[in-house]
Write an enzyme that holds these catalytic residues in place. Structure first.
Site, PDB file in Angstrom:
ATOM      1  N   LYS A  75       0.817  -1.219   0.000  1.00 47.89           N
ATOM      2  CA  LYS A  75       0.000   0.000   0.000  1.00 47.89           C
ATOM      3  C   LYS A  75       0.846   1.262   0.000  1.00 47.89           C
ATOM      4  CE  LYS A  75      -3.988  -2.134   2.297  1.00 47.89           C
ATOM      5  NZ  LYS A  75      -4.832  -2.143   3.510  1.00 47.89           N
ATOM      6  N   ARG A  76       2.058   1.171   0.544  1.00 49.04           N
ATOM      7  CA  ARG A  76       2.887   2.374   0.596  1.00 49.04           C
ATOM      8  C   ARG A  76       3.329   2.816  -0.801  1.00 49.04           C
ATOM      9  NH1 ARG A  76       8.520   1.208   0.509  1.00 49.04           N
ATOM     10  NH2 ARG A  76       8.975  -1.030   0.565  1.00 49.04           N
TER      11      ARG A  76
END
Length: 574
Positions: free
Chosen positions: A309-310
């Site tokens: 997700k980063r």
């Protein structure tokens, strides 16, 4: 006692080498040459062949997501490869929901996964909402089946009851750590007598079911993507297959499910590769034939770390909401680790089915490039039939409050004019808003705009205002493209200007911009938008009438001295 008998029996060297070639893919028979070898030290060699690996075996693959979140692009690619393999071989694509994590599994997540798979066009032959002969297709509904097979393993002596407490297990880990050994179970209850077991059962002591792992030997599989892969048994202690609360463990569920659902090929992410040893031992103990394994590489971020997700959007649902097309997602995901051997990068789902081969899947990690995905989406978007593209973009323009219509001649012409600037459907808001805007003051204040001002832009502006005031320009625009072309040719001739010397300043004065799509088409659309009930009052639309009002108020002398021209809003206020 079964446990004692198995414990006392010396492990023999057993080699399981089932081989078959399917008539479905005669040119790719190597994909079906399946070798699984168990090596055990002993005095004799026994050869065993798998019973289900027959020439007529139908290809059956499965995608088995956990409904604990959204469908990750990595999971979507795994589902796609399974789907393509099934369709290209005339096999079956099975969808199974692995929801044994009761705390994290939700109905909402399951519905989201099913919705995303359907959006991608990956329809399943068996599974939730479809049914089939090998159901139920949710692990939470198959507990009785797991318990049945666990009891069979208890009876055969491959599994035993372990009454170790959590404290004892932690102590084993600490001792192994001090000795710099792997944290494997020491086998305290592996050779317990019937009396010892019955005593603990009588006391009501909680217990797990542990699988008895051979202490020596190794397992070798021929992975369809990675080639030969081996594990030594001593890297694995006796492992739990049923928890003390009666819940089965993942590796046990998966093996029982794949076997009882007659899955012939297990195509999954490489992070599951270490699970293969446990599962292979369970297959053998239950007498089930081994499927073929193919472990697909991970999808990596641009920094070559695991995509997370980063790094931005990672779920299929996010890309759908961002305006991406399912056909573009499918095309791009297929190319993450696969290619047809040519330089072609554009495939429909049907073409992928025709071209796909598991033998062409690369074992190296594939980098997820969001820029390329966006570009590819634009290619697919512009390849849509005109009616479909007009509907998609028109509905977007209306739903976002820019236009009050979603179809009609204006929509069709605007889409045709602006589509090259649309990579994802959400871009359509920007390109239509850009067409409707009139940032003249910013353009004239730019270095390129100032150069144009110094090159007698005011003279062309006065001539343009005269053509507007006498009705020549309006009448030409009413006639459409032919009228515009006649007028602009005549206008240029009267000023003794042509080509770039005419069109660049004319574009700036009419559109307020230095660059953009075809100027004639743009001005005709602006004329239509200003004279018909098309644009929403909420849109920042500057009509042609308002643009000429701006031009009429410009102090060109002041502008040449670096004083900004009036804003359109200021003109309107006056």
């Amino acid at each position: 006692m079964a446990n004692s008998m198995i414990g006392a029996t010396p492990w023999m060297r057993v080699r399981v080498i089932p081989q078959f070639s399917s008539p479905i893919l005669p040119s790719s028979s190597s994909l079906y040459n399946h070798r699984v070898s168990f090596f055990y030290p002993a005095r004799r060699l026994f050869s065993v062949s798998a019973t289900a690996a027959t020439d007529k075996q139908q290809v059956r693959v499965r995608f088995a997501p956990s409904p604990t979140g959204n469908l990750h692009v990595g999971g979507a690619r795994t589902a796609l490869f399974n789907y393509l393999f099934a369709r290209s071989t005339g096999g079956k694509f099975v969808l199974r929901i692995e929801d044994t994590d009761l705390e994290r599994s939700t109905k909402e997540s399951e519905e989201a996964v099913l919705r995303d798979l359907s959006w991608l066009g990956l329809d399943w032959d068996e599974g939730p909402g479809v049914g089939g002969d090998h159901g139920p297709y949710r692990q939470s509904e198959r507990n009785s089946l797991y318990k049945q097979h666990a009891e069979k393993l208890i009876e055969s002596g491959h599994v035993y009851r372990c009454f170790c407490s959590n404290e004892e297990l932690e102590q084993m880990k600490e001792i192994a750590k001090l000795k710099q050994l792997p944290p494997v179970y020491t086998g305290k209850w592996a050779n317990a007598t019937d009396e010892e077991v019955q005593e603990e059962l009588a006391k009501g002591t909680p217990y797990t079911y542990r699988f008895r792992v051979p202490k020596e030997g190794r397992l070798t599989i021929n992975d369809l993507i990675r080639g030969e892969v081996s594990w030594n048994h001593n890297t694995l202690g006796d492992f739990v297959i049923m928890r003390s609360n009666g819940q089965p463990v993942y590796n046990f569920c998966v093996t029982v499910d794949d076997a009882t659902m007659a899955i012939s090929h297990v195509i999954r992410a490489e992070e599951h590769l270490p699970n293969t040893l446990r599962q292979a031992l369970i297959y053998k103990a239950l007498g089930f034939p081994m499927p073929h394994f193919a472990h697909v590489s991970l999808i990596l971020a641009p920094d070559r770390s695991k995509l997370s997700k980063r790094h931005g959007a990672t779920s299929v649902g996010q890309y759908r909401e961002m305006g991406y097309l399912p056909q573009a997602m499918v095309n791009y995901l297929a190319l993450l680790g696969w290619g047809d051997g040519t330089e072609n990068e554009f495939f429909t789902l049907e073409q992928l089915v025709e071209k796909f081969s598991i033998g062409r899947v690369n074992k190296s990690g594939a980098v997820f490039d969001s820029t390329k995905l966006r570009w590819m989406n634009g290619q697919h978007l512009r390849a849509l039939p005109s009616e479909q593209l007009n509907k998609l973009v028109g509905e977007r323009w209306k739903s976002t409050g820019i236009l009050i219509q979603s179809e009609g001649p204006f929509i069709e012409e605007a889409v045709q004019l602006l589509k090259d600037g649309i990579e994802v459907v959400t871009d359509s808001e920007k390109v239509i808003s850009n067409l409707l805007s009139y940032p003249l003051h910013a353009t004239l204040s730019s270095p390129e705009g100032k150069a144009m001002v110094e090159n007698k832009l005011s003279e062309l502006s006065f001539a343009l205002l005269a053509a507007y005031d006498n009705g020549e320009l309006s009448n030409a625009l009413e006639e459409g493209h032919s009228g515009w072309q006649k007028w602009v040719k005549s206008f240029g001739k009267s000023l003794k200007l042509k080509g770039k010397s005419l069109f660049m300043p004319l574009r700036v004065l009419l559109t307020g911009k230095l660059h953009g799509p075809d100027m004639g088409s743009s001005i005709i659309l602006l004329h239509q938008a200003g004279t018909q009930d098309i644009v929403s009052s909420q849109a920042a639309f500057v009509t042609l009438d308002e643009r000429f009002a701006v031009l009429r108020e410009i102090d060109w002398e002041a502008l040449s001295k670096d004083q900004p021209p009036l804003e359109p809003a200021a003109i309107a206020a006056n």
